[in-house]
Design a protein around this motif. Structure first.
Motif, short mmCIF file in Angstrom:
data_model
loop_
_atom_site.label_atom_id
_atom_site.label_comp_id
_atom_site.label_asym_id
_atom_site.label_seq_id
_atom_site.Cartn_x
_atom_site.Cartn_y
_atom_site.Cartn_z
N ALA A 18 45.28 61.68 0.71
CA ALA A 18 45.47 63.12 0.89
C ALA A 18 45.21 63.93 -0.37
CB ALA A 18 46.87 63.40 1.40
N ILE A 19 45.61 63.43 -1.53
CA ILE A 19 45.50 64.25 -2.74
C ILE A 19 44.13 64.08 -3.39
CG2 ILE A 19 46.48 64.73 -5.00
CD1 ILE A 19 48.35 65.49 -2.80
N ARG A 20 43.71 62.82 -3.54
CA ARG A 20 42.44 62.55 -4.23
C ARG A 20 41.25 63.15 -3.50
NH1 ARG A 20 41.52 58.40 -7.55
NH2 ARG A 20 43.47 59.09 -8.45
N THR A 21 41.35 63.24 -2.17
CA THR A 21 40.18 63.61 -1.38
C THR A 21 39.84 65.10 -1.43
OG1 THR A 21 41.74 63.47 0.41
CG2 THR A 21 40.09 61.76 0.31
N VAL A 22 40.75 65.92 -1.97
CA VAL A 22 40.46 67.36 -1.98
C VAL A 22 39.38 67.65 -3.01
CG1 VAL A 22 41.49 69.63 -2.05
CG2 VAL A 22 42.90 67.67 -1.57
N SER A 23 38.39 68.40 -2.58
CA SER A 23 37.25 68.58 -3.49
C SER A 23 37.54 69.57 -4.61
CB SER A 23 36.02 68.99 -2.68
OG SER A 23 36.35 70.00 -1.77
N LYS A 24 38.07 70.74 -4.27
CA LYS A 24 38.35 71.73 -5.32
C LYS A 24 39.83 72.03 -5.31
CE LYS A 24 34.24 74.09 -4.35
NZ LYS A 24 33.83 75.31 -3.68
N PRO A 25 40.64 71.24 -5.97
CA PRO A 25 42.07 71.42 -5.79
C PRO A 25 42.62 72.64 -6.53
CG PRO A 25 41.64 69.55 -7.22
CD PRO A 25 40.33 70.18 -6.91
N HIS A 26 42.91 73.68 -5.79
CA HIS A 26 43.70 74.80 -6.30
C HIS A 26 45.15 74.37 -6.11
CE1 HIS A 26 45.59 78.74 -6.35
NE2 HIS A 26 44.52 79.19 -6.95
N ALA A 52 66.38 43.43 -0.37
CA ALA A 52 66.14 44.65 0.41
C ALA A 52 65.80 45.80 -0.52
CB ALA A 52 67.37 44.98 1.25
N PHE A 53 66.53 45.88 -1.63
CA PHE A 53 66.31 46.94 -2.62
C PHE A 53 64.86 46.94 -3.08
CE2 PHE A 53 66.23 48.86 -6.73
CZ PHE A 53 67.27 49.77 -6.78
N PHE A 54 64.40 45.76 -3.54
CA PHE A 54 63.05 45.74 -4.11
C PHE A 54 61.97 45.94 -3.05
CE2 PHE A 54 65.35 43.83 -7.66
CZ PHE A 54 64.89 44.67 -8.66
N ILE A 55 62.17 45.35 -1.88
CA ILE A 55 61.17 45.55 -0.83
C ILE A 55 61.07 47.03 -0.49
CG2 ILE A 55 60.58 45.06 1.57
CD1 ILE A 55 61.77 42.33 1.27
N THR A 56 62.24 47.69 -0.40
CA THR A 56 62.24 49.12 -0.08
C THR A 56 61.47 49.92 -1.13
OG1 THR A 56 64.41 48.85 0.89
CG2 THR A 56 63.71 51.09 0.44
N VAL A 57 61.81 49.68 -2.40
CA VAL A 57 61.16 50.45 -3.45
C VAL A 57 59.65 50.25 -3.41
CG1 VAL A 57 60.90 50.70 -5.94
CG2 VAL A 57 63.17 50.49 -4.95
N PHE A 58 59.22 48.98 -3.24
CA PHE A 58 57.78 48.75 -3.28
C PHE A 58 57.09 49.27 -2.02
CE2 PHE A 58 58.93 45.95 -6.77
CZ PHE A 58 57.96 46.33 -7.68
N THR A 59 57.76 49.22 -0.89
CA THR A 59 57.15 49.79 0.32
C THR A 59 56.93 51.29 0.14
OG1 THR A 59 58.55 48.23 1.51
CG2 THR A 59 57.34 49.82 2.83
N VAL A 60 57.98 51.97 -0.33
CA VAL A 60 57.87 53.43 -0.47
C VAL A 60 56.82 53.77 -1.53
CG1 VAL A 60 59.10 55.51 -1.13
CG2 VAL A 60 60.21 53.83 0.32
N SER A 61 56.82 53.03 -2.66
CA SER A 61 55.81 53.30 -3.69
C SER A 61 54.42 53.08 -3.13
CB SER A 61 55.99 52.37 -4.88
OG SER A 61 57.25 52.58 -5.44
N GLY A 62 54.29 52.03 -2.31
CA GLY A 62 52.99 51.76 -1.68
C GLY A 62 52.56 52.94 -0.83
N MET A 63 53.51 53.53 -0.11
CA MET A 63 53.18 54.71 0.69
C MET A 63 52.78 55.87 -0.21
SD MET A 63 56.19 54.34 3.44
CE MET A 63 55.75 55.44 4.73
N GLY A 64 53.44 55.96 -1.35
CA GLY A 64 53.08 57.01 -2.31
C GLY A 64 51.64 56.85 -2.76
N LEU A 65 51.26 55.61 -3.05
CA LEU A 65 49.88 55.35 -3.48
C LEU A 65 48.89 55.73 -2.38
CD1 LEU A 65 50.05 51.94 -5.36
CD2 LEU A 65 50.15 54.26 -6.24
N LEU A 66 49.21 55.30 -1.16
CA LEU A 66 48.34 55.63 -0.03
C LEU A 66 48.20 57.15 0.10
CD1 LEU A 66 49.16 53.27 2.95
CD2 LEU A 66 46.99 53.59 1.76
N PHE A 67 49.34 57.83 -0.05
CA PHE A 67 49.37 59.28 0.08
C PHE A 67 48.43 59.91 -0.95
CE2 PHE A 67 51.84 63.15 -1.40
CZ PHE A 67 51.31 63.98 -0.43
N GLU A 68 48.49 59.41 -2.19
CA GLU A 68 47.63 59.95 -3.24
C GLU A 68 46.17 59.70 -2.90
OE1 GLU A 68 45.43 60.46 -6.94
OE2 GLU A 68 45.54 58.64 -5.76
N ARG A 69 45.87 58.46 -2.50
CA ARG A 69 44.48 58.08 -2.19
C ARG A 69 43.92 58.90 -1.04
NH1 ARG A 69 40.86 55.62 -5.20
NH2 ARG A 69 42.18 55.74 -7.01
#
Lengths: 291, 319, 280
Positions: free
Chosen positions: A83-91, A64-81
Motif C-alpha cells: 500500500a505505501i511503496r506503490t504510491v507514485s507521487k506520495p503527498h 504465543a508472544f513471539f508468534i504474535t509479534v512476528f505475525t503482526v510485524s509481517g503484516m506491517g511489512l506487507l502493508f508497506e510493500r
C-alpha cells in the motif's frame, strides 16, 4: 493520599501502554515522516492474535508472544510493500488517507475473524496484588512496565550501538546523504515498519489482560498513542516515553477526581495545552513542515 | 480567458439542469434522500476544500463545526421553540465565533501538529455533545426537530428539501469559485505553495488562514443546520472523529483544490456505503480497500487524476 | 519599447520622485541601520552594524561566507528581529514590524533559492505580488462589485507590463515551475516589483545563473534603479556586485569592515585581508 497513589498506579500502567504505542508512531515517523493512522489496528491485531494463540490454541505464553509479534510485524511489512511503496507521487496527505483506508480494512478483517464479541485473557502470572502504602499494584502492571522497559532499552541499544540502527538514524536525518553513503534506504523504511508494527503488537499483547479485546479497540488506543507521541515530541524515543506516562497519569488523576466520562476529553485538553504552549512537544522537536 | 469563462458558465448550466432533472424525474424518496445527503456532504467538502485544498491547512476536527450547527438549531427550535430561520444566523455566528477562538492558537501550528490540534478540538466538542446532558441531551441527542417552512411553503417533502439543499450547494459553489478566482483566492493558494514567500509579498498569512478557517467552519455549520432539519433527530455519533476523517477523505479522494472534485468526493463517499450494504460482513474490508486503491492509483484524487490521464494522452507539455 | 518602460516607471515608481535628493542630512538615507546586534544561540552573527542606504542607488552588501550578510538582509526584510539596535525605513522604525507590514511600507525581497508559487501560472505569481496594493475584500469579491472587477482588470494590465519589463510576457499562462531557473529568478523580481516597493532587497540574485544570464541580470538591476527603486543586493559574484553597485558595504565575521564606492572597496586593505585570508 492512598487514593491518589492508586490513581497514579493505574496511570503508570496505562501510560506505559500509551508510551509503547507512541514509540511505534515515532519510530515510523522518524524514518518515513509518515503518521500511520492504522497503527491502532496493529495494536488490536496484537491483542486478538494473542487471545487466539494463548487462550484457544493453548500455546505457552512466551511462544504465543513471539508468534504474535512476528505475525503482526509481517503484516506491517506487507502493508508497506503493497500500500505505501506503490504510491507514485506520495503527498503526505495521500499517505494519511491510505493509512486511514488501511485502518478501516484491518478493522473489517478483525470483525470478520473475531466477530463483534469481546475477549479477555488472564493476567500473565497469577500472583496476588502487591500493596504499597495501601494502594494495590496488579502484577500485570509490573509485567507491562517490565516489558515496555525492556523493549525501549532494546530499541535504544539498537539505535546507539548497532550499525543498522545508526544507518536507520542517518536515513531519518537525511535520506539522500544516507543513500550516497551506501545505505539502502528502502530496507530501512521496511525495517522501520517492522519495528513500529512490532511495538504495536507488544502494546496489544500487554494490554490484553487488563481490557476487553474486540475488533474496535484499536482506534482510540491509536489516537491516544499519537497524542502521547505529540506531547513528548514526534520522532523522539524518550519524548514518546515521557508523553505516554504524562498522558496516562494525568488521565488517571482526571478520571479519579472528576469523572470517568471525561477521560478522553482530559487527554485531548492536555494535548491542546501542550501544543499551544510548546509547539514541538515537551522535548521540543523541530516543528515538522508538511502538507 | 473567454473560453475559460464559457466553460465555467457551461458547467454551471449543466449542473443546474442536472439538479432540476433529478428533482423532477426521481420519485423514489430513498434516492432523493441519498441525493440530499450528497448535497449536505458536498457543502462540508466544499468548505474543507477551501481550507485544505487551497490554503493547505488540514483540519481533522470539522465534524465539530458540523455538529455545532446542528445542535444550535436543535436546541433553539426544540428547547426554546424558536423559528429555524432565527436559529440559522445564530448557528452560523456561533460556529464562526468558535472557529475564531480555536483557530487563533491552532493555526499557528503546521503539518501533523495542526492535524492533531484540530483533531483534539473535534474530540473535545464531541465529548461535550455526549456528556453535557442537560443542554445537548447526552447520548440520545435531540428528537423532533421541526421541518423547515417558509410561510405556507413546507420543505418537509423529500423533493422540496432536495431542492433546498442543492440550491445551497450551488450558492456555496459560486461563493467559493468567486473567492478562488480573486485576489484573496490567489493569496490563499500562495500560502499553500510557500508560506514563507507568501509573507514576503505582503500577505498577512495568519489573518488569512484564520478567515478561511472561519469560512470553512461556517459552511460546515450550514451543513449541520440542513442535516438537523432534514433527519429531524441528532445524536453525538453523527459528529465524531470518524466523520471528520470522512470529510477529509471526500476532499482528498475528489481531488484537492478542485470545486467539482469536492462534489465528486462527497458523492462517492456517500454512495459507497449504500452500495456496500450488499457485502454485509465484508463491507468494511471492501470500503477500506477501495479507499486505499483509489489513493494508490490516483494519488492526485479523482478529478485531477482523470484529467491528467486525459491530458497526457492528448497533448505534450511545454518543457 | 520606450513607451512601455515609461508606463512601468509610472507603475513601479514610488510616490516621491524627487530626483534631486539632498546628499547630506536625514533625507539622504532610505534605510538607516543603527547599531544592530544579532546572535543565534551562542553565535554572534552581527555586532554593532551601522550604515545608511542612500535612495535611488544600488547598495551592495558583500563579505566572505558566514560574514552575516544574509542575517542582515533578513533583519531588514523582517524574517528575524534584531537583539539590539534600530532599523529606520523612510524615517520610520521598522525593526519590530512584521514582514507583511514592511511590504506595505515599501520593502520587497527575493529569495536566494527562488521561492515562487509553483502551482500558479507566471502571471498569477505577479498578481499575488500586488496583494498589498489592491484592496478588494471578502464581501466585495463574493458580490462581484464593479470596483472589484475594475481592480482585477487593472491588476492584470499591470502584471502584464511587469512581465514585459522582465521579458516574460509570452509565458504569462505557463506554470511557474515549468520555467527554466534563470527565468524563475526574473519572475521573482517581477513579483517583488509588483508590490511597488521603494526598496528592493535581492538575496544573491546571481546564484545559479550562467555568465550571460548574470550580465542580463546586471542590466535589469540598473534598469530598475533608473525607475527610482533603491536596491540592496547581497552578492557572492564579485564582478556583478562591483558592476551594479553604486556603494558597497563589506561585512566580515559579523562586523562592518568597510563602506564606500566599488573603487574604494577594491583598494581597501581590510577587505583584501578578509577575502584573501590574510591575518592582521
Amino acid at each position: 493520599m492512598q487514593e491518589a497513589l492508586q490513581y497514579v498506579f493505574s496511570g503508570i500502567t496505562n501510560g506505559a501502554i500509551y508510551a509503547a504505542i507512541a514509540v511505534g508512531f515515532s519510530l515510523l515517523y522518524n524514518s518515513t515522516e509518515l503518521i500511520n493512522f492504522a497503527h491502532g489496528e496493529f495494536v488490536m491485531l496484537g491483542a486478538l492474535i494473542l487471545v487466539t494463540l494463548w487462550n484457544i490454541f493453548k500455546l505457552p505464553l512466551p511462544l504465543a508472544f513471539f508468534i504474535t509479534v512476528f505475525t503482526v510485524s509481517g503484516m506491517g511489512l506487507l502493508f508497506e510493500r503493497l500500500a505505501i511503496r506503490t504510491v507514485s507521487k506520495p503527498h503526505p496527505i495521500v499517505l494519511v488517507i491510505i493509512t486511514v483506508g488501511a485502518s478501516i480494512f484491518f478493522r473489517g478483517i478483525g470483525m470478520l475473524l473475531w466477530g463483534k464479541d469481546s475477549y479477555s485473557v488472564p493476567s500473565f502470572s497469577d500472583h496476588a496484588p502487591i500493596t504499597i502504602f495501601g494502594a494495590s499494584l496488579l502484577p500485570q502492571s509490573l509485567w507491562i512496565l517490565v516489558i515496555v522497559g525492556i523493549s525501549v532499552c532494546a530499541l535504544h541499544f539498537f539505535f546507539k550501538k548497532t550499525l543498522t540502527g545508526k544507518a536507520m538514524q542517518a536515513c531519518a536525518i537525511n535520506k539522500r546523504a544516507a543513500r550516497l553513503s551506501g545505505i539502502h534506504s528502502e530496507k530501512m523504511v521496511l525495517l522501520a515498519f517492522f519495528l513500529s508494527t512490532g511495538m504495536g503488537a507488544v502494546a496489544g499483547i500487554i494490554i490484553a489482560p487488563i481490557t476487553m479485546c474486540s475488533y474496535n479497540m484499536g482506534t482510540m488506543l491509536g489516537l491516544k498513542g499519537f497524542c502521547a507521541a505529540m506531547l513528548g515530541g514526534l520522532g523522539s524515543l524518550w519524548g514518546s516515553l515521557i508523553g505516554g506516562f504524562l498522558l496516562g497519569i494525568v488521565e488517571a488523576l482526571g478520571v479519579g477526581f472528576f469523572s470517568s466520562s471525561l477521560k478522553d476529553a482530559i487527554a485531548f485538553l492536555l494535548l491542546l495545552l501542550i501544543l499551544y504552549m510548546r509547539p514541538g512537544g515537551i522535548m521540543r522537536v523541530k516543528e515538522v513542515k508538511r502538507f | 480567458m473567454s473560453s475559460k469563462l464559457l466553460r465555467k458558465t457551461a458547467s454551471y448550466g449543466i449542473f443546474w439542469i442536472a439538479v432540476a432533472a433529478a428533482g423532477m424525474s426521481i420519485d423514489n424518496s430513498y434516492y432523493l434522500q441519498v441525493l440530499t445527503f450528497i448535497g449536505i456532504h458536498s457543502i462540508l467538502a466544499l468548505g474543507l476544500n477551501m481550507l485544505m485544498g487551497y490554503a493547505g491547512q488540514i483540519s481533522l476536527g470539522h465534524a465539530a463545526f458540523y455538529g455545532l450547527g446542528a445542535y444550535t438549531t436543535a436546541i433553539m427550535t426544540v428547547h426554546y421553540d424558536l423559528s429555524p430561520w432565527l436559529a440559522l444566523p445564530c448557528a452560523i455566528c456561533l460556529v464562526i465565533l468558535v472557529a475564531f477562538i480555536v483557530g487563533l492558537p491552532t493555526l499557528k501550528l503546521s503539518g501533523y501538529y495542526l492535524g492533531m490540534g484540530t483533531l483534539g478540538f473535534g474530540m473535545i466538542v464531541h465529548i461535550i455533545f455526549r456528556e453535557w446532558t442537560s443542554v445537548t441531551g447526552g447520548a440520545s441527542g435531540y428528537v423532533g426537530i421541526p421541518p423547515l417552512e417558509l410561510g405556507a411553503f413546507s420543505f418537509s417533502s423529500s423533493r422540496n428539501y432536495f431542492y433546498l439543499v442543492w440550491c445551497t450547494v450551488l450558492i456555496s459553489i459560486v461563493l467559493c469559485q468567486r473567492l478562488i478566482d480573486s485576489r484573496i483566492g490567489r493569496a490563499l493558494r500562495s500560502i499553500h505553495d510557500s508560506e514563507h514567500a507568501s509573507k514576503a509579498v505582503g500577505v498577512n498569512t495568519r489573518n488569512l488562514k484564520l478567515q478561511v478557517f472561519m469560512l470553512s467552519a461556517a459552511l460546515a455549520g450550514v451543513a449541520g443546520f440542513l442535516y438537523a432539519h432534514f433527519v429531524s433527530f441528532i445524536s453525538p455519533g453523527t459528529f465524531d472523529f470518524i466523520v471528520s476523517i470522512r470529510i477529509v477523505t471526500m476532499v482528498v479522494i475528489g481531488g484537492m483544490a478542485s470545486i467539482w472534485g469536492a462534489l465528486l468526493g462527497a458523492s462517492l463517499l456517500t454512495l459507497l456505503p449504500e452500495w456496500l450494504h450488499a457485502f454485509s460482513d465484508f463491507e468494511m474490508i471492501v470500503y477500506g480497500l477501495i479507499l486505499m486503491l483509489v489513493m494508490i492509483i490516483l494519488p492526485q484524487g479523482l478529478t485531477r487524476g482523470i484529467l491528467d490521464i486525459y491530458e497526457r494522452s492528448h497533448k505534450k507539455y511545454f518543457k | 519599447m520606450n513607451v512601455l518602460i515609461k508606463n512601468i516607471s509610472n507603475s513601479i515608481q514610488p510616490e516621491n520622485d524627487s530626483e534631486s535628493h539632498s546628499v547630506a542630512g536625514e533625507n539622504s538615507s532610505i534605510v538607516r541601520i543603527e547599531a544592530i546586534c544579532k546572535s543565534f544561540g551562542g553565535l554572534q552573527a552581527l555586532w554593532n552594524i551601522s550604515f545608511d542606504v542612500r535612495p535611488y542607488t544600488v547598495q551592495g552588501l558583500i563579505g566572505p561566507n558566514g560574514a552575516g550578510k544574509t542575517t542582515l538582509f533578513n533583519l531588514i526584510a523582517g524574517a528575524y528581529y534584531p537583539d539590539k539596535g534600530r532599523i529606520f525605513f523612510d524615517q520610520i522604525q521598522v525593526q519590530g514590524k512584521r514582514v507583511h507590514d514592511r511590504v506595505k511600507l515599501g520593502i520587497a525581497r527575493t529569495f536566494q533559492n527562488v521561492e515562487l508559487f509553483e502551482s500558479m501560472t507566471v502571471i498569477e505569481n505577479v498578481l499575488v505580488g500586488q496583494y498589498v496594493r489592491t484592496r478588494s475584500g471578502f464581501w466585495s469579491t463574493i458580490f462581484r462589485m464593479p470596483w472589484t472587477i475594475k481592480e482585477e482588470q487593472g491588476a492584470r494590465e499591470e502584471a502584464k507590463k511587469l512581465l514585459n519589463f522582465v521579458g516574460l510576457e509570452q509565458y504569462a499562462e505557463v506554470r511557474s515551475s515549468d520555467l527554466p531557473f534563470g527565468w524563475q529568478r526574473l519572475l521573482e523580481i517581477a513579483r517583488a516589483l509588483a508590490s511597488k516597493p521603494k526598496i528592493l532587497l535581492l538575496d544573491e540574485p546571481a546564484a545559479g545563473l550562467n555568465a550571460v544570464e548574470t550580465k542580463q541580470l546586471g542590466e535589469l538591476i540598473k534598469k530598475i534603479r533608473d525607475q527610482g527603486v533603491t536596491i540592496l543586493i547581497v552578492e557572492h559574484d564579485m564582478s556583478l556586485a562591483m558592476d551594479v553597485s553604486d556603494r558597497i558595504a563589506v561585512l566580515n565575521q559579523g562586523r562592518l569592515i568597510a563602506e564606500g564606492t566599488p573603487r574604494e572597496i577594491q583598494s581597501h586593505d581590510a577587505v583584501m585581508a578578509a577575502y584573501l585570508g590574510g591575518g592582521k
